[in-house]
Motif scaffolding. Structure first.
Motif, PDB file in Angstrom:
ATOM      1  N   PRO A 112      45.753  52.517  32.625  1.00 15.36           N
ATOM      2  CA  PRO A 112      45.006  52.814  31.668  1.00 15.36           C
ATOM      3  C   PRO A 112      45.282  51.503  30.993  1.00 15.36           C
ATOM      4  N   GLN A 113      46.997  51.392  30.323  1.00 12.09           N
ATOM      5  CA  GLN A 113      46.578  50.670  29.997  1.00 12.09           C
ATOM      6  C   GLN A 113      47.364  49.852  29.348  1.00 12.09           C
ATOM      7  N   LEU A 114      47.664  49.273  31.597  1.00 10.59           N
ATOM      8  CA  LEU A 114      48.678  48.287  31.681  1.00 10.59           C
ATOM      9  C   LEU A 114      48.189  47.099  31.756  1.00 10.59           C
ATOM     10  N   MET A 115      46.515  46.992  32.200  1.00 10.90           N
ATOM     11  CA  MET A 115      45.471  45.777  32.024  1.00 10.90           C
ATOM     12  C   MET A 115      44.750  45.627  30.521  1.00 10.90           C
ATOM     13  N   GLY A 116      45.533  45.563  29.612  1.00 11.54           N
ATOM     14  CA  GLY A 116      44.746  45.946  28.494  1.00 11.54           C
ATOM     15  C   GLY A 116      43.546  44.975  28.113  1.00 11.54           C
ATOM     16  N   PRO A 117      43.472  43.465  27.471  1.00 13.79           N
ATOM     17  CA  PRO A 117      42.698  42.782  27.707  1.00 13.79           C
ATOM     18  C   PRO A 117      42.253  42.620  28.524  1.00 13.79           C
ATOM     19  N   PHE A 118      42.813  42.811  30.302  1.00  9.67           N
ATOM     20  CA  PHE A 118      42.008  42.190  31.593  1.00  9.67           C
ATOM     21  C   PHE A 118      41.829  43.175  32.154  1.00  9.67           C
ATOM     22  N   HIS A 119      41.449  44.524  31.282  1.00 12.30           N
ATOM     23  CA  HIS A 119      40.927  46.000  32.427  1.00 12.30           C
ATOM     24  C   HIS A 119      39.821  45.224  33.430  1.00 12.30           C
ATOM     25  N   GLY A 120      38.931  44.098  33.286  1.00  5.38           N
ATOM     26  CA  GLY A 120      37.978  44.266  34.044  1.00  5.38           C
ATOM     27  C   GLY A 120      38.182  43.116  34.845  1.00  5.38           C
ATOM     28  N   PHE A 121      39.194  42.903  35.048  1.00  2.99           N
ATOM     29  CA  PHE A 121      39.950  42.109  36.042  1.00  2.99           C
ATOM     30  C   PHE A 121      40.174  42.751  37.471  1.00  2.99           C
ATOM     31  N   PRO A 122      39.607  42.335  39.102  1.00  2.00           N
ATOM     32  CA  PRO A 122      40.195  43.140  40.037  1.00  2.00           C
ATOM     33  C   PRO A 122      41.953  42.844  40.083  1.00  2.00           C
ATOM     34  N   LEU A 123      42.308  43.941  40.407  1.00  2.00           N
ATOM     35  CA  LEU A 123      43.856  43.774  40.248  1.00  2.00           C
ATOM     36  C   LEU A 123      44.660  43.001  41.716  1.00  2.00           C
ATOM     37  N   LEU A 124      44.115  42.790  42.422  1.00  2.00           N
ATOM     38  CA  LEU A 124      44.446  42.163  43.672  1.00  2.00           C
ATOM     39  C   LEU A 124      43.415  41.051  43.638  1.00  2.00           C
ATOM     40  N   PRO A 125      43.874  39.345  44.657  1.00  2.00           N
ATOM     41  CA  PRO A 125      43.228  38.787  45.414  1.00  2.00           C
ATOM     42  C   PRO A 125      42.015  39.173  46.330  1.00  2.00           C
ATOM     43  N   PRO A 126      40.828  38.567  46.752  1.00  2.00           N
ATOM     44  CA  PRO A 126      40.227  38.823  47.905  1.00  2.00           C
ATOM     45  C   PRO A 126      41.913  38.624  49.390  1.00  2.00           C
ATOM     46  N   PHE A 127      41.457  39.511  49.870  1.00  2.00           N
ATOM     47  CA  PHE A 127      42.560  39.159  51.164  1.00  2.00           C
ATOM     48  C   PHE A 127      41.720  39.044  52.611  1.00  2.00           C
ATOM     49  N   GLY A 128      40.902  38.303  52.594  1.00  2.00           N
ATOM     50  CA  GLY A 128      40.173  37.650  53.050  1.00  2.00           C
ATOM     51  C   GLY A 128      40.335  36.047  53.686  1.00  2.00           C
ATOM     52  N   GLY A 129      39.683  35.293  54.795  1.00  2.00           N
ATOM     53  CA  GLY A 129      40.717  34.226  54.501  1.00  2.00           C
ATOM     54  C   GLY A 129      40.408  33.471  53.751  1.00  2.00           C
ATOM     55  N   GLU A 130      39.005  32.902  52.900  1.00  2.00           N
ATOM     56  CA  GLU A 130      38.150  32.397  52.344  1.00  2.00           C
ATOM     57  C   GLU A 130      38.672  31.626  50.881  1.00  2.00           C
ATOM     58  N   CYS A 131      39.181  30.583  51.077  1.00  2.00           N
ATOM     59  CA  CYS A 131      39.654  29.976  50.173  1.00  2.00           C
ATOM     60  C   CYS A 131      38.727  29.525  48.644  1.00  2.00           C
ATOM     61  N   GLN A 132      38.670  30.178  47.464  1.00  2.00           N
ATOM     62  CA  GLN A 132      38.131  30.122  46.128  1.00  2.00           C
ATOM     63  C   GLN A 132      38.402  29.696  45.171  1.00  2.00           C
ATOM     64  N   LEU A 133      37.720  28.736  44.467  1.00  2.00           N
ATOM     65  CA  LEU A 133      37.937  27.369  43.641  1.00  2.00           C
ATOM     66  C   LEU A 133      38.764  28.144  42.946  1.00  2.00           C
ATOM     67  N   GLY A 134      40.075  27.748  43.121  1.00  2.00           N
ATOM     68  CA  GLY A 134      40.907  27.853  41.498  1.00  2.00           C
ATOM     69  C   GLY A 134      41.641  29.200  41.437  1.00  2.00           C
TER      70      GLY A 134
END
Length: 488
Positions: free
Chosen positions: A142-164
Motif C-alpha cells: 500500500p505504501q509503495l505507490m505513495g501519491p501515485f496509488h491510482g497509476f497502473p504499475l506497468l504499461p500495456p504490453f500490447g503492440g499499440e504505441c500510445q502518445l507519450g
C-alpha cells in the motif's frame, strides 16, 4: 589490331568510370561536415517516392540514432563500482534516470503501424514481461505507490504505441538497468540481507505515468522483493527536481534566449531547415478535432521531429509516407548528426551553462543535503530520482559535464565511498574521509566535473564547497535569489 585497340580503349573507359563512381560513393559515405549539413544536403530534396523501406539493423552510418534507442540487449554495466583502491567501502549510491522507451510526444503519421512491443533481437521479451509482472506483484504494498496509488504499475504490453506513454520495451530497459546495478552494488550495500530500513531507501519521480512506471521497473530490478516493500515513491512537481528553488526569472529569460538562438541557428543552416520542414510535413500530423481554421505549418523544431522519428526507428518500423512521399534513413541520420553537433556546441555555451546552473540548483542542493546525511547518519543507502532527458541535461550542465543528449533509460550514478583505513581510528565520521565518483551510462565522468578536474576520486568536500562558494560565480552573485533577479 584496330578492333583490339578500340576494345582496350572501351575497357579502360569503363574501368575508369567505375573507379570514379566508387571513389565518389566512398567520399559521400565517409566524408561529411561535422554539423550534419553535408549529410542533409544530399537528401534535402530527395524524399523518395513509393513504398517506404523496412529498417533492418543499425550500421556505421545509423549508429548515432540507434544509440538514442538504447535497446535492452545492449544495456550493460560499465565502470560502475570500479574504484582505484581496495581501502574504500561503498556507503551509498544516488541514481538519476531518464524514463525508458515511450511513444511519441507529438501526433505521428500512421502510428498504428508501429509495434511498440516489438521483440528485439537477443531479448527474451515474453520472459522479461513475466518477470516484471511477478516482481511487482510480489513487491507491491500500500505504501509503495505513495501519491501515485491510482497509476497502473506497468504499461500495456500490447503492440499499440500510445502518445507519450512508456512501452513494454521501455519497461524492459529499466528492469535491465536495475538488474545490472543490483549485481554491481547489491552485496556492498546490503541488499536482501535484512539490513536496509525504510529510511535507507529514498525514491522520487515526476508525476508522469511513464516516469512512475520506469521507476517501478527499475526498482524491481535493483531491489530484492523484501527491500522493495520498504520503498515509498515521492512526487517531484518539477522535471528539474528543483523542490523549493524553482521560480527563477533569469532562468525563464535564458530559456527564451535559447529558443530564439536555436531558431536562428537552424535558419543559418538552410539545408537542415529545409529537411526539417519537409520531414515534419511527412512524419507529423495534426491531432483529430484540430479545428476548422487555416492549416498550421508542421512543427519545425528539429528535436521534436527527431523524437517523432525515434518512434519508427526504435521499433524497426517503416519510415512514414504521405502523398506517395516517404522519408529515407539518410534524412533521419542527417538530422541526428546536426542535433549531435548542436549538443556539443551547447555544452560550451556560457548561456546554456548558466541556465543549467539555475534549473538544477534545487536538485544539486538536495544532492548535497543527502550526501551530508550519508556522512553523518550513513543513510540513505540508495536514492533514486526518476525523470526526463532535461533532468539529466540540467544536472550535467550544472556540474560542468559534457554529456550527449540522454537516451532512453539513461542513468547517472553518484557513488559515495568512505576510507576504510580511518574507520577504526575515528569515532565520529568526517567529511574528509568520504569521496565521490560520478558515472554516466557506465562512463567515469569524475575527472571532467567543474569542481574535480583530473581526479579519479572526488572529495565530498569539493561538491559542498562548489555549492556554497562557487555555484553562483558565473552570475557574480552569492545566492539563488540574487542570481535569478540578475543582482550581481
Amino acid at each position: 589490331m584496330k578492333l583490339s585497340s578500340q576494345h582496350r580503349a572501351l575497357y579502360c573507359y569503363l574501368i575508369l568510370s567505375v573507379w570514379i563512381f566508387l571513389l565518389i560513393a566512398g567520399m559521400y559515405k565517409y566524408i561529411g561536415n561535422e554539423d550534419g549539413t553535408a549529410a542533409v544536403k544530399s537528401t534535402e530534396n530527395e524524399i523518395s517516392r513509393g513504398s517506404s523501406v523496412k529498417i533492418l539493423k543499425p550500421d556505421i552510418k545509423t549508429r548515432r540514432i540507434f544509440h538514442l534507442c538504447n535497446p535492452p540487449e545492449e544495456i550493460s554495466v560499465g565502470s560502475e563500482g570500479q574504484v582505484p583502491s581496495n581501502n574504500l567501502s561503498l556507503e551509498a549510491i544516488l541514481i538519476f534516470l531518464r524514463h525508458g522507451d515511450r511513444g511519441p510526444l507529438s501526433h505521428v503519421r500512421n502510428v498504428s503501424t508501429v509495434n511498440c512491443a516489438v521483440d528485439l533481437s537477443g531479448v527474451d521479451h515474453d520472459r522479461t514481461v513475466r518477470q516484471l509482472q511477478q516482481l511487482l506483484h510480489n513487491a507491491s504494498s500500500p505504501q509503495l505507490m505513495g501519491p501515485f496509488h491510482g497509476f497502473p504499475l506497468l504499461p500495456p504490453f500490447g503492440g499499440e504505441c500510445q502518445l507519450g506513454q512508456l512501452t513494454a520495451v521501455g519497461a524492459a530497459q529499466m528492469l535491465k538497468s536495475g538488474t545490472i546495478l543490483r549485481h554491481t552494488y547489491g552485496d556492498r550495500l546490503g541488499f536482501g540481507n535484512g539490513s536496509l530500513a525504510p529510511e535507507d531507501i529514498l525514491v522520487y519521480s515526476t508525476k508522469y505515468r511513464r516516469t512512475v512506471q520506469s521507476t517501478l521497473a527499475f526498482l524491481a530490478g535493483l531491489l530484492p522483493p523484501e527491500d522493495l516493500q520498504k520503498a515509498v515513491l515521492h512526487e517531484s512537481q518539477s522535471l528539474a527536481f528543483c523542490f523549493n528553488d524553482c521560480a527563477c526569472a533569469a532562468a525563464e529569460q535564458l530559456r527564451r534566449g535559447q529558443t530564439a538562438a536555436g531558431v536562428a541557428h537552424l535558419h543559418s543552416h538552410p539545408a537542415v531547415a529545409r529537411l526539417v520542414k519537409q520531414a515534419a510535413a511527412v512524419a507529423l500530423e495534426r491531432p483529430p478535432g484540430g479545428g476548422t481554421g487555416p492549416e498550421k505549418e508542421p512543427d519545425t523544431d528539429p528535436r521534436l521531429l527527431q523524437d517523432a522519428l525515434l518512434t519508427y526507428v526504435c521499433h524497426a518500423a517503416p519510415l512514414p509516407c504521405a502523398d506517395d512521399s516517404c522519408l529515407r534513413m539518410e534524412q533521419v541520420t542527417g538530422l541526428a548528426a546536426y542535433l549531435a553537433w548542436e549538443c556539443r556546441q551547447q555544452s560550451h555555451s556560457p548561456p546554456i551553462r548558466r541556465s543549467s546552473l539555475l534549473r538544477a540548483y534545487g536538485l544539486v542542493r538536495a544532492v548535497v543535503a543527502q550526501l551530508v546525511r550519508v556522512v553523518s547518519e550513513r543513510r540513505p543507502r540508495v536514492a533514486v530520482f526518476s525523470g526526463h532527458d532535461r533532468t539529466l541535461e540540467y544536472l550535467a550542465g550544472a556540474l560542468g559535464l559534457e554529456w550527449p543528449q540522454p537516451r532512453y533509460g539513461a542513468r547517472f550514478v553518484i557513488e559515495v565511498y568512505r576510507g576504510r583505513d580511518r574507520e577504526s581510528h575515528q569515532t565520529l565520521p568526517r567529511a574528509r574521509d568520504f569521496f565521490l565518483r560520478l558515472v554516466g551510462d557506465g562512463r567515469d565522468l569524475t575527472p571532467h566535473t567543474s569542481f574535480c578536474r583530473q581526479r579519479q576520486l572526488c572529495p565530498i568536500e569539493s561538491i559542498i564547497r562548489f555549492l556554497h562558494e562557487d555555484y553562483f560565480a558565473p552570475f557574480n552573485a552569492s545566492n539563488f535569489k540574487d542570481a535569478c533577479m540578475g543582482k550581481g
